[in-house]
Design a protein around this motif. Structure first.
Motif, PDB file in Angstrom:
ATOM      1  N   ASP A 190       0.845  -1.186   0.000  1.00 35.85           N
ATOM      2  CA  ASP A 190       0.000   0.000   0.000  1.00 35.85           C
ATOM      3  C   ASP A 190       0.886   1.245   0.000  1.00 35.85           C
ATOM      4  OD1 ASP A 190      -2.475  -1.252   0.022  1.00 35.85           O
ATOM      5  OD2 ASP A 190      -2.489  -1.472   2.188  1.00 35.85           O
ATOM      6  N   PRO A 191       0.366   2.383  -0.411  1.00 36.42           N
ATOM      7  CA  PRO A 191       1.150   3.624  -0.301  1.00 36.42           C
ATOM      8  C   PRO A 191       1.651   3.814   1.127  1.00 36.42           C
ATOM      9  CG  PRO A 191      -0.822   4.003  -1.601  1.00 36.42           C
ATOM     10  CD  PRO A 191      -0.950   2.621  -1.048  1.00 36.42           C
ATOM     11  N   VAL A 192       2.879   4.291   1.262  1.00 34.73           N
ATOM     12  CA  VAL A 192       3.496   4.422   2.578  1.00 34.73           C
ATOM     13  C   VAL A 192       2.655   5.303   3.500  1.00 34.73           C
ATOM     14  CG1 VAL A 192       5.523   5.246   3.835  1.00 34.73           C
ATOM     15  CG2 VAL A 192       5.807   3.986   1.696  1.00 34.73           C
ATOM     16  N   GLU A 193       2.111   6.382   2.955  1.00 29.63           N
ATOM     17  CA  GLU A 193       1.296   7.282   3.775  1.00 29.63           C
ATOM     18  C   GLU A 193       0.072   6.554   4.329  1.00 29.63           C
ATOM     19  OE1 GLU A 193       1.877  10.189   4.887  1.00 29.63           O
ATOM     20  OE2 GLU A 193       3.751  10.505   3.795  1.00 29.63           O
ATOM     21  N   GLU A 194      -0.541   5.717   3.490  1.00 30.04           N
ATOM     22  CA  GLU A 194      -1.716   4.970   3.926  1.00 30.04           C
ATOM     23  C   GLU A 194      -1.351   3.960   5.012  1.00 30.04           C
ATOM     24  OE1 GLU A 194      -4.723   1.703   1.955  1.00 30.04           O
ATOM     25  OE2 GLU A 194      -4.140   3.434   0.739  1.00 30.04           O
ATOM     26  N   THR A 195      -0.208   3.323   4.862  1.00 32.86           N
ATOM     27  CA  THR A 195       0.248   2.348   5.856  1.00 32.86           C
ATOM     28  C   THR A 195       0.460   3.011   7.215  1.00 32.86           C
ATOM     29  OG1 THR A 195       1.314   0.922   4.208  1.00 32.86           O
ATOM     30  CG2 THR A 195       2.120   0.763   6.472  1.00 32.86           C
ATOM     31  N   PHE A 196       1.138   4.156   7.241  1.00 32.55           N
ATOM     32  CA  PHE A 196       1.435   4.790   8.517  1.00 32.55           C
ATOM     33  C   PHE A 196       0.247   5.555   9.083  1.00 32.55           C
ATOM     34  CE2 PHE A 196       5.685   3.580   7.441  1.00 32.55           C
ATOM     35  CZ  PHE A 196       6.258   3.332   8.684  1.00 32.55           C
ATOM     36  N   GLU A 197      -0.698   5.885   8.254  1.00 35.49           N
ATOM     37  CA  GLU A 197      -1.951   6.427   8.777  1.00 35.49           C
ATOM     38  C   GLU A 197      -2.672   5.356   9.591  1.00 35.49           C
ATOM     39  OE1 GLU A 197      -6.189   8.316   7.138  1.00 35.49           O
ATOM     40  OE2 GLU A 197      -4.487   8.065   5.779  1.00 35.49           O
ATOM     41  N   TRP A 198      -2.614   4.114   9.093  1.00 38.30           N
ATOM     42  CA  TRP A 198      -3.199   2.986   9.817  1.00 38.30           C
ATOM     43  C   TRP A 198      -2.436   2.699  11.108  1.00 38.30           C
ATOM     44  CZ3 TRP A 198      -1.206  -2.456   8.969  1.00 38.30           C
ATOM     45  CH2 TRP A 198      -1.922  -3.380   9.733  1.00 38.30           C
ATOM     46  N   LEU A 199      -1.110   2.834  11.069  1.00 41.26           N
ATOM     47  CA  LEU A 199      -0.273   2.491  12.215  1.00 41.26           C
ATOM     48  C   LEU A 199      -0.100   3.642  13.203  1.00 41.26           C
ATOM     49  CD1 LEU A 199       2.593   0.510  10.412  1.00 41.26           C
ATOM     50  CD2 LEU A 199       0.516  -0.395  11.484  1.00 41.26           C
ATOM     51  N   ASP A 200      -0.630   4.812  12.879  1.00 36.48           N
ATOM     52  CA  ASP A 200      -0.436   5.989  13.723  1.00 36.48           C
ATOM     53  C   ASP A 200      -0.924   5.766  15.155  1.00 36.48           C
ATOM     54  OD1 ASP A 200       0.123   8.929  14.131  1.00 36.48           O
ATOM     55  OD2 ASP A 200      -2.039   8.908  14.499  1.00 36.48           O
ATOM     56  N   VAL A 201      -2.010   5.017  15.313  1.00 31.55           N
ATOM     57  CA  VAL A 201      -2.563   4.779  16.646  1.00 31.55           C
ATOM     58  C   VAL A 201      -1.563   4.039  17.533  1.00 31.55           C
ATOM     59  CG1 VAL A 201      -3.661   2.578  16.021  1.00 31.55           C
ATOM     60  CG2 VAL A 201      -4.588   3.948  17.895  1.00 31.55           C
ATOM     61  N   LEU A 202      -0.718   3.204  16.940  1.00 31.49           N
ATOM     62  CA  LEU A 202       0.292   2.486  17.713  1.00 31.49           C
ATOM     63  C   LEU A 202       1.319   3.460  18.281  1.00 31.49           C
ATOM     64  CD1 LEU A 202       0.938  -0.557  15.350  1.00 31.49           C
ATOM     65  CD2 LEU A 202      -0.559  -0.471  17.360  1.00 31.49           C
ATOM     66  N   SER A 203       1.730   4.393  17.457  1.00 32.44           N
ATOM     67  CA  SER A 203       2.698   5.395  17.903  1.00 32.44           C
ATOM     68  C   SER A 203       2.112   6.248  19.020  1.00 32.44           C
ATOM     69  CB  SER A 203       3.107   6.277  16.719  1.00 32.44           C
ATOM     70  OG  SER A 203       3.982   7.301  17.134  1.00 32.44           O
ATOM     71  N   ARG A 204       0.856   6.641  18.885  1.00 30.97           N
ATOM     72  CA  ARG A 204       0.224   7.488  19.899  1.00 30.97           C
ATOM     73  C   ARG A 204       0.040   6.749  21.223  1.00 30.97           C
ATOM     74  NH1 ARG A 204      -4.639   8.261  18.612  1.00 30.97           N
ATOM     75  NH2 ARG A 204      -4.852   7.511  16.482  1.00 30.97           N
ATOM     76  N   HIS A 205      -0.118   5.431  21.162  1.00 34.78           N
ATOM     77  CA  HIS A 205      -0.307   4.636  22.376  1.00 34.78           C
ATOM     78  C   HIS A 205       1.007   4.114  22.951  1.00 34.78           C
ATOM     79  CE1 HIS A 205      -4.826   3.615  21.513  1.00 34.78           C
ATOM     80  NE2 HIS A 205      -4.604   4.890  21.762  1.00 34.78           N
ATOM     81  N   GLY A 206       2.127   4.440  22.329  1.00 35.46           N
ATOM     82  CA  GLY A 206       3.411   3.984  22.847  1.00 35.46           C
ATOM     83  C   GLY A 206       3.679   2.516  22.621  1.00 35.46           C
ATOM     84  N   VAL A 207       3.100   1.950  21.567  1.00 33.69           N
ATOM     85  CA  VAL A 207       3.301   0.533  21.237  1.00 33.69           C
ATOM     86  C   VAL A 207       4.520   0.399  20.337  1.00 33.69           C
ATOM     87  CG1 VAL A 207       2.287  -1.503  20.144  1.00 33.69           C
ATOM     88  CG2 VAL A 207       0.830   0.093  21.421  1.00 33.69           C
ATOM     89  N   ARG A 208       5.350  -0.587  20.600  1.00 37.51           N
ATOM     90  CA  ARG A 208       6.513  -0.850  19.749  1.00 37.51           C
ATOM     91  C   ARG A 208       6.113  -1.818  18.641  1.00 37.51           C
ATOM     92  NH1 ARG A 208      10.697  -2.560  24.389  1.00 37.51           N
ATOM     93  NH2 ARG A 208       8.981  -4.016  24.668  1.00 37.51           N
ATOM     94  N   ALA A 209       6.350  -1.411  17.420  1.00 39.61           N
ATOM     95  CA  ALA A 209       5.959  -2.237  16.268  1.00 39.61           C
ATOM     96  C   ALA A 209       7.188  -2.820  15.592  1.00 39.61           C
ATOM     97  CB  ALA A 209       5.151  -1.404  15.275  1.00 39.61           C
ATOM     98  N   HIS A 210       7.013  -4.014  15.064  1.00 40.02           N
ATOM     99  CA  HIS A 210       8.061  -4.705  14.322  1.00 40.02           C
ATOM    100  C   HIS A 210       7.462  -5.130  12.991  1.00 40.02           C
ATOM    101  CE1 HIS A 210      10.403  -4.857  18.073  1.00 40.02           C
ATOM    102  NE2 HIS A 210       9.234  -5.130  18.635  1.00 40.02           N
ATOM    103  N   LEU A 211       7.863  -4.458  11.920  1.00 36.02           N
ATOM    104  CA  LEU A 211       7.320  -4.735  10.595  1.00 36.02           C
ATOM    105  C   LEU A 211       8.192  -5.761   9.888  1.00 36.02           C
ATOM    106  CD1 LEU A 211       5.967  -2.047  11.426  1.00 36.02           C
ATOM    107  CD2 LEU A 211       6.054  -1.354   9.020  1.00 36.02           C
ATOM    108  N   VAL A 212       7.557  -6.806   9.366  1.00 36.94           N
ATOM    109  CA  VAL A 212       8.258  -7.830   8.600  1.00 36.94           C
ATOM    110  C   VAL A 212       7.677  -7.820   7.190  1.00 36.94           C
ATOM    111  CG1 VAL A 212       8.892 -10.257   8.411  1.00 36.94           C
ATOM    112  CG2 VAL A 212       8.566  -9.225  10.680  1.00 36.94           C
ATOM    113  N   GLU A 213       8.468  -7.374   6.247  1.00 32.37           N
ATOM    114  CA  GLU A 213       8.031  -7.325   4.853  1.00 32.37           C
ATOM    115  C   GLU A 213       8.318  -8.675   4.186  1.00 32.37           C
ATOM    116  OE1 GLU A 213       9.014  -4.922   0.698  1.00 32.37           O
ATOM    117  OE2 GLU A 213      10.543  -5.193   2.237  1.00 32.37           O
ATOM    118  N   VAL A 214       7.288  -9.304   3.655  1.00 32.35           N
ATOM    119  CA  VAL A 214       7.454 -10.549   2.900  1.00 32.35           C
ATOM    120  C   VAL A 214       7.432 -10.183   1.416  1.00 32.35           C
ATOM    121  CG1 VAL A 214       6.484 -12.795   2.361  1.00 32.35           C
ATOM    122  CG2 VAL A 214       6.393 -11.942   4.699  1.00 32.35           C
TER     123      VAL A 214
END
Length: 305
Positions: A190-214
């Motif tokens: 997906d477009p990078v902006e769309e991906t991080f718009e979806w993941l923004d809530v994780l950043s705001r909640h202080g969640v650590r994310a680990h992205l694995v690109e297949v």
């Protein structure tokens, strides 16, 4: 890239049901593969220990004014002129959320790949579930399970996946809170902006994310030439190229620029990013993911080749 919406046409609904049944038939074998990978890669991941409420003795330490008197260990205090508190151990169970992309683009498998992107993503997610369950961590799958602790955690998640006729293309992540980790396995096309718009809530909640690109090797190298018809797996739209090789240079530049932007944003947010190609071993990604999570404060173990 467009995703299938909630209001599906009858034909799309039938396709989703067929995919659900296909996934259900694959999950048992993928679970076996995930366990094989874990047994090959890891030699033990132990739960973190720190002072807190628990049953087992942790340590003696000097009494501090204001602490509860009933926590004083009088027998130990009688040995010298100091008063000691008897601390007990708290097994700190960490919550790790796991998710593997189930969108149509994940079905892609070129002639040079050993498995589809969907199969690799599910194996990696189940392998992490197996690994974390063995160490006593809480695990969960957004939109599928609540956090739980169980030695057979991977098997329980596999069972849920088998019975899920349709998985959301992007689950709701708003319920994931601070001090949690989440492992997201996807092709991230997906477009990078769309991906991080979806993941923004994780950043705001202080969640650590680990992205694995297949990634399928053909998606990266674009080995096509001559008249070639391309079909968008998400929308069904078709594009015919008279001389596909003329598109290769621009395609590869855009493809790699997308990945570089993903890596850059993850680095700025303190997240990890790992790429695993489907013509390579899944264990390679599991080792890198384990190291990234250990560096972020997860329980450390001994990784072996």
């Amino acid at each position: 890239m467009a995703r299938i919406g909630e209001a599906q046409a009858p034909e799309q609904a039938r396709e989703a049901l067929a995919r659900g049944r296909q996934r259900a038939s694959l999950v048992p074998d993928l679970l076996v593969e995930a366990r094989r990978i874990v047994n090959t890669v890891i030699a033990g991941w132990h739960g973190r220990r720190r002072r807190g409420i628990g049953e087992n003795f942790w340590q003696f330490r000097p009494y501090v004014e204001g602490e509860a008197v009933n926590r004083i260990d009088w027998r130990r205090s009688a040995r010298d002129d100091h008063t000691y508190i008897r601390d007990r151990e708290w097994e700190a169970a960490h919550t790790v959320w796991l998710w593997a992309d189930a969108s149509p683009s994940m079905l892609y498998k070129s002639a040079t790949a050993t498995v589809s992107k969907e199969s690799r993503a599910l194996v990696l997610a189940l392998a992490m579930a197996e690994l974390l369950s063995r160490s006593g961590e809480r695990i969960a799958w957004p939109g599928l399970t609540d956090p739980f602790t169980a030695r057979n955690g991977a098997e329980r998640i596999a069972s849920h996946l088998s019975h899920a006729a349709k998985l959301p293309s992007k689950p709701d992540l708003s319920g994931i809170r601070r001090f949690s980790d989440i492992v997201l396995v996807s092709d991230f096309l997906d477009p990078v902006e769309e991906t991080f718009e979806w993941l923004d809530v994780l950043s705001r909640h202080g969640v650590r994310a680990h992205l694995v690109e297949v990634a399928d090797p053909a998606e990266e190298t674009f080995p096509y030439a001559g008249r070639t018809e391309f079909t968008d797996p998400e929308t069904g739209e078709k594009l015919t190229a008279g001389r596909a090789e003329m598109l290769a240079e621009d395609y590869r530049r855009l493809y790699l620029a997308r990945r570089e932007e993903l890596v850059s944003r993850c680095k700025r947010m303190g997240w990890s990013f790992t790429t695993n190609h489907t013509d390579r071993l899944a264990s390679e990604a599991l080792v890198r993911l384990h190291m990234a999570m250990a560096a972020d404060g997860m329980p450390s173990g001994r990784a072996v080749a």
